[in-house]
Design an enzyme around this catalytic site. Structure first.
Site, short mmCIF file in Angstrom:
data_model
loop_
_atom_site.label_atom_id
_atom_site.label_comp_id
_atom_site.label_asym_id
_atom_site.label_seq_id
_atom_site.Cartn_x
_atom_site.Cartn_y
_atom_site.Cartn_z
N CYS A 1 0.56 -1.26 0.08
CA CYS A 1 -0.16 0.04 -0.20
C CYS A 1 1.28 0.90 0.40
O CYS A 1 0.53 2.45 -0.70
CB CYS A 1 -0.94 -0.06 0.78
SG CYS A 1 -0.19 0.35 2.73
N HIS B 1 -1.55 1.35 7.16
CA HIS B 1 -2.27 1.07 6.31
C HIS B 1 -1.73 2.62 5.28
O HIS B 1 -2.09 3.24 6.55
CB HIS B 1 -3.46 0.31 6.23
CG HIS B 1 -4.13 0.31 5.04
ND1 HIS B 1 -3.53 -0.64 3.44
CD2 HIS B 1 -5.04 1.16 4.06
CE1 HIS B 1 -4.30 -0.67 3.10
NE2 HIS B 1 -4.76 0.69 2.55
#
Length: 504
Positions: free
Chosen positions: A151, A454
């Protein structure tokens, strides 16, 4: 193989994420980014005799390879070699499997587009939008598949893809032909650069950018680019979470270095006729000759150091591609925007902290050439030249005695009209609008540590804001963008309106 790739579920966990088909037995299993059943299938076949009768004669002659194919990106991988495969059989069997999977996917996409078209015709929404469970999904945008904690890479790629003057340059580059002979002319399904010596970061970066904003697929797998990243950036090998800012710096530095190569000079000279190359006066050279990287992101700082004993002043100019800003310590206890324990930290507070006069501590004593010894001194930064795209990195991670903590403070930032004039060395030489910047993209880190959490990104495209969360892309409003706890901000220089004389 009778079903579209995203409907293929493996026989063990029934997951339809990251399906890999074994090209020996045609069994489908999930990849290592899910539950790793494809790898387990390889290990099981090594310990069983299920292939023995079929391959007994061949095994005596040469070792057998266990080759599988990603049903989404069509890349092939050999578990015995532990590497991706770029070759094909003499009969072109791997290419035939790719073409068959592609035809299945195209058929399913055609049916899906037809269904969405019918749905949109019966609604008053935009022709490119549809509401699903209250979430507005952007069908014109393309997400990036997560290849296992990637990510950090996806957020940076989506941000850079929405820096138009940077992205358009790469999309206009001519493709690098990586194949020859009988396979030349066939469609390349994200084929990897061949061999360790011929990998091209510029080429894979170009292909990735070209795959975004096409509207032909909901998500693209950047596995070819990630493969090249592994080859030339050893720090990012493996599947652990990485720092998005560190990746961005490595990516821009390596793009800059590769663009300085002889091959890229030919490309740049070819494109210069189209006006894609900046004028010499706009160049900021970091490591040799200027490239599109330094032309767009390059700025110059003036670093002033003054000896507190004799008053000797030292000045030097430092080129930069981004500015790393501390969040002032008085704001670090604020966890959210709405806490009422003091003023909200603003981006201007961080910029002032960066450029304010600072007295260096005893561990940073300045070697004064007049005093001939290390002395206490002050330091101050001025911006001598602003870049076309101003990249601001908020230093949210800092080391304590035992670990690296995150500063979770909300920092208020403007979406439009960031005025950088007061931080310039010679602001009087700048026009009224030449120092104003508008926000183009924001990278956000969710979680508590640099090695976990994330990354997502917000970016503006054709006057609309989008939220990029790996494969998922949704429309976002300006309030959601403004409330984000930014980690990296990309501001684009506002173009001054043309004068009346210029129009005449």
């Amino acid at each position: 193989l009778r079903h579209p790739p995203w409907l293929i579920a493996n026989q063990f966990c029934r997951s339809n994420k990251s399906p890999w088909v074994c090209l020996t037995c045609l069994n489908v299993h999930c990849g290592r980014y899910v539950n790793g059943h494809a790898k387990k299938h390889f290990e099981d076949t090594q310990n069983s005799g299920c292939h023995q009768k079929k391959c007994e004669k061949q095994e005596k002659e040469k070792p057998q390879h266990s080759v599988c194919m990603d049903c989404s990106s069509y890349s092939t991988y050999c578990y015995r070699c532990d590497d991706f495969v770029v070759n094909d059989t003499k009969m072109g069997l791997v290419q035939k499997v790719r073409e068959h999977l592609q035809s299945l996917e195209n058929s399913a996409l055609a049916l899906d587009r037809h269904r969405k078209r019918k749905l949109l015709e019966s609604s008053s929404n935009s022709s490119k939008l549809v509401k699903d469970s209250g979430v507005v999904t952007a069908h014109c945008a393309t997400g990036l598949r997560n290849l296992g904690n990637t990510c950090f890479m996806n957020a940076i790629l989506q941000s850079l893809s929405n820096i138009q003057q940077f992205c358009c340059y790469f999309k206009e580059l001519p493709a690098v032909e990586l194949r020859s002979g009988k396979t030349a002319g066939r469609r390349m399904y994200h084929t990897r650069s061949q061999g360790d010596t011929s990998v091209s970061l510029v080429e894979e970066f170009r292909k990735t950018l070209c795959s975004l904003w096409q509207g032909s697929q909901t998500a693209f797998s950047p596995d070819s680019l990630f493969y090249v990243v592994w080859k030339i950036m050893p720090n990012f090998r493996g599947y652990q979470q990485q720092d998005a800012h560190e990746f961005m710096r490595y990516l821009l530095d390596h793009l800059h270095l590769e663009l300085q190569g002889n091959h890229s000079r030919v490309i740049m000279s070819t494109l210069s006729e189209g006006g894609l190359q900046s004028s010499p006066g706009d160049k900021c050279c970091i490591n040799g000759t200027s490239t599109i990287v330094t032309s767009v992101f390059g700025g110059v700082l003036q670093n002033e150091v003054n000896c507190l004993i004799c008053g000797t002043e030292s000045k030097k100019f430092d080129p930069f591609l981004d500015l790393s800003l501390d969040i002032p310590s008085q704001f670090r206890n604020k966890r959210t925007k709405n806490m009422e324990n003091g003023p909200i930290c603003t981006l201007q507070d961080c910029l002032r902290s960066f450029t304010d006069l600072e007295e260096l501590d005893d561990t940073e004593l300045y070697m004064c050439h007049k005093c001939k010894k290390r002395q206490k001194s002050t330091k101050k930064f001025w911006i001598q030249k602003l870049p076309k795209v101003l990249c601001l990195h908020l230093k949210r991670f800092h080391w304590t005695a035992y670990l690296r903590n995150k500063v979770d403070t909300y920092v208020e930032f403007p979406l439009r009209g960031l005025d950088m004039k007061c931080y310039l060395l010679e602001p009087e030489n700048m026009g009224p609008e030449s120092c104003l910047y508008d926000l183009a993209a924001v990278v956000v880190h969710h979680g508590s540590g640099v090695g976990s959490g994330h990354y997502t990104a917000y970016a503006s495209h054709e006057d609309r804001w989008f939220h990029f969360n790996d494969s998922t892309v949704t429309l976002a409003d300006e309030d959601a963008v403004a409330k984000a706890k930014a980690y990296i901000l990309f501001y684009v220089e506002r173009q001054a309106p043309a004068s009346a004389d210029a129009k005449l």
